[in-house]
Scaffold this motif. Structure first.
Motif, PDB file in Angstrom:
ATOM      1  N   LEU A 109       0.812  -1.219   0.000  1.00 38.19           N
ATOM      2  CA  LEU A 109       0.000   0.000   0.000  1.00 38.19           C
ATOM      3  C   LEU A 109       0.842   1.263   0.000  1.00 38.19           C
ATOM      4  O   LEU A 109       0.416   2.298  -0.521  1.00 38.19           O
ATOM      5  N   ILE A 110       2.028   1.212   0.576  1.00 35.49           N
ATOM      6  CA  ILE A 110       2.851   2.423   0.622  1.00 35.49           C
ATOM      7  C   ILE A 110       3.912   2.467  -0.468  1.00 35.49           C
ATOM      8  O   ILE A 110       4.480   3.522  -0.738  1.00 35.49           O
ATOM      9  N   LYS A 111       4.133   1.331  -1.171  1.00 37.93           N
ATOM     10  CA  LYS A 111       5.247   1.305  -2.112  1.00 37.93           C
ATOM     11  C   LYS A 111       4.940   0.721  -3.481  1.00 37.93           C
ATOM     12  O   LYS A 111       5.633   1.028  -4.443  1.00 37.93           O
ATOM     13  N   LEU A 128       7.625   2.241   7.031  1.00 42.01           N
ATOM     14  CA  LEU A 128       7.246   0.840   7.209  1.00 42.01           C
ATOM     15  C   LEU A 128       6.393   0.618   8.449  1.00 42.01           C
ATOM     16  O   LEU A 128       5.945  -0.507   8.692  1.00 42.01           O
ATOM     17  N   ASP A 129       6.158   1.674   9.216  1.00 41.10           N
ATOM     18  CA  ASP A 129       5.270   1.568  10.370  1.00 41.10           C
ATOM     19  C   ASP A 129       3.844   1.993  10.041  1.00 41.10           C
ATOM     20  O   ASP A 129       3.053   2.279  10.941  1.00 41.10           O
ATOM     21  N   PHE A 130       3.498   2.029   8.778  1.00 44.20           N
ATOM     22  CA  PHE A 130       2.127   2.336   8.392  1.00 44.20           C
ATOM     23  C   PHE A 130       1.173   1.358   9.085  1.00 44.20           C
ATOM     24  O   PHE A 130       1.360   0.148   9.047  1.00 44.20           O
ATOM     25  N   GLY A 131       0.155   1.915   9.755  1.00 39.53           N
ATOM     26  CA  GLY A 131      -0.817   1.093  10.451  1.00 39.53           C
ATOM     27  C   GLY A 131      -0.372   0.592  11.805  1.00 39.53           C
ATOM     28  O   GLY A 131      -1.124  -0.108  12.488  1.00 39.53           O
ATOM     29  N   HIS A 132       0.833   0.979  12.224  1.00 39.28           N
ATOM     30  CA  HIS A 132       1.405   0.390  13.435  1.00 39.28           C
ATOM     31  C   HIS A 132       1.126   1.174  14.711  1.00 39.28           C
ATOM     32  O   HIS A 132       1.260   0.622  15.798  1.00 39.28           O
ATOM     33  N   TRP A 133       0.786   2.458  14.598  1.00 38.11           N
ATOM     34  CA  TRP A 133       0.637   3.224  15.845  1.00 38.11           C
ATOM     35  C   TRP A 133      -0.491   2.641  16.701  1.00 38.11           C
ATOM     36  O   TRP A 133      -0.325   2.466  17.909  1.00 38.11           O
ATOM     37  N   VAL A 191       0.348   4.984  -2.856  1.00 36.95           N
ATOM     38  CA  VAL A 191       0.732   6.401  -2.755  1.00 36.95           C
ATOM     39  C   VAL A 191       0.554   6.842  -1.303  1.00 36.95           C
ATOM     40  O   VAL A 191      -0.573   6.980  -0.820  1.00 36.95           O
ATOM     41  N   ALA A 192       1.650   7.059  -0.606  1.00 43.08           N
ATOM     42  CA  ALA A 192       1.594   7.395   0.819  1.00 43.08           C
ATOM     43  C   ALA A 192       2.173   8.776   1.072  1.00 43.08           C
ATOM     44  O   ALA A 192       2.970   9.297   0.288  1.00 43.08           O
TER      45      ALA A 192
END
Length: 383
Positions: free
Chosen positions: A206-208, A261-266, A360-361
């Protein structure tokens, strides 16, 4: 004013290797790896730390390891293979930490010898941390045995344990000598572990890489049904994207606050803590991605169609898209408090990755708590 300034750089190189039946007598991969890094005139030792769950699923594993090293001459296997529990609990319990450190001390594992971690991501985090601090760093080889560790955590450079109630509070950046992904270990995974690891592949796509996301979308049913070839491709591509990011993003040891790479991680990190780690990391990441996708849509960044496609992938895979603990009610919501904890984890400015489209992030430095609540409530209502 007088001063002395020192500056130097050290290149780090390691390979992620792919194989099957690593400890079969006719598989030379590990022997060749050790031979390549052999130090002349020094007898090197190899200490294995093995995930108890993996050893129970593979009844001959410990015997296979011993047989594999039976005829070695330039290095020797430490007879006492350390078997410890796997899963997040191993990062919370200092008993296992002490056992590995004691074994390194008792068997004389020095900088010319090796500590080999074999198991899931949590065990590899622990083993890598101990290897990094013993003698200021002994050689370390990772053998990940889960989808999550083969495509994400096991192929990176981070090692850690949980401490004082905080996830990954103690840790190091210490690249392994090598990572060896053995596809045979995946065959015995329970369905929960098989599916959970796919979330990190969805994340990085999703981010890359929109094309990779669309491949996952097209193959979600096959992946859920444990199609081996589909999983092999997913792991290879996901690992490739993670490794390229570590080497090419310019901040491999995360000295800044940017963590794409911490997308969705918080929220995933907070959910793991709130559930006392009953929710596994991959499951929490799937829910965190869904939350941030709905937030991105409510914030006008992501189209409703693309948001629905992401959630649909997780539903097809059979992964939950939210959890009762992922609520944002009241002024002192634990979920919203997770943002502050994540900022501390980043070591500076709050930096959250959101989506403007599939693949696209964009990084943002502020989150609207009203939109967080709305996104969480929408997912709760959907379930």
């Amino acid at each position: 004013m007088n001063f002395i300034e020192q500056s130097f750089s050290i290149p780090f190189t390691y390979k992620v290797l792919f194989t099957e039946a690593l400890f079969a007598g006719d598989n030379p991969l590990l022997r060749d790896l050790l031979a390549k890094h052999h130090t002349a005139n020094i007898h090197q030792k190899v200490l294995f730390v093995v995930d108890q769950g993996v050893s129970e699923q593979h009844a001959t594993l410990l015997a296979d390891i011993r047989n594999y090293f039976a005829d070695a001459t330039d290095w020797s296997l430490v007879a006492d293979i350390v078997v410890i529990p796997g899963g997040e609990i191993v990062k919370n319990d200092l008993t296992s930490f002490d056992r590995i450190l004691d074994a390194i001390n008792e068997h004389g594992i020095d900088r010319h010898s090796y500590v080999v971690g074999l198991g899931g991501g949590a065990l590899l985090d622990l083993v890598g941390y101990v290897a990094a601090i013993a003698h200021r760093g002994v050689r370390h080889i990772r053998i990940p045995t889960t989808v999550l560790s083969q495509n994400d955590s096991g192929v990176g450079v981070k090692n850690s344990i949980n401490f004082r109630g905080k996830k990954n509070f103690l840790g190091t950046f210490a690249p392994p000598l090598a990572v060896i992904n053995d596809a045979n270990f995946l065959k015995s995974l329970p369905q929960r572990a098989w599916l959970g690891g796919i979330s990190e592949a969805v994340k990085v796509s999703l981010i890359k890489d929109r094309a990779f996301f669309e491949w996952i979308e097209a193959n979600a049913t096959a992946l859920r049904n444990r199609h081996s070839e589909a999983m092999h491709y997913l792991i290879f591509r996901c690992a490739e994207l993670h490794v390229r990011h570590i080497g090419g993003y310019g901040d491999p040891f995360e000295s800044g606050s940017s963590r794409p790479l911490d997308f969705g991680h918080w929220s995933a990190h907070k959910l793991e803590q709130l559930s006392r780690f009953e929710v596994q990391h991959g499951e929490a990441v799937a829910m965190g991605i869904c939350l941030d996708c709905v937030y991105s849509r409510l914030d006008g960044r992501l189209s409703a169609e693309d948001c629905e496609r992401v959630i649909g992938v997780f539903e097809t895979l059979g992964l939950a898209i939210t959890h009762p603990l992922l609520k944002a009610e009241g002024e002192h919501s634990p979920l919203v408090a997770g943002l502050q904890e994540f900022r501390e984890h980043l070591g500076g400015r709050l930096t959250i990755m959101l989506l403007n489209g599939l693949g696209v992030a964009e990084e943002v430095h502020d989150m609207n708590t009203d939109l967080i609540r709305a996104a969480a409530e929408e997912l709760q209502a959907r379930c």
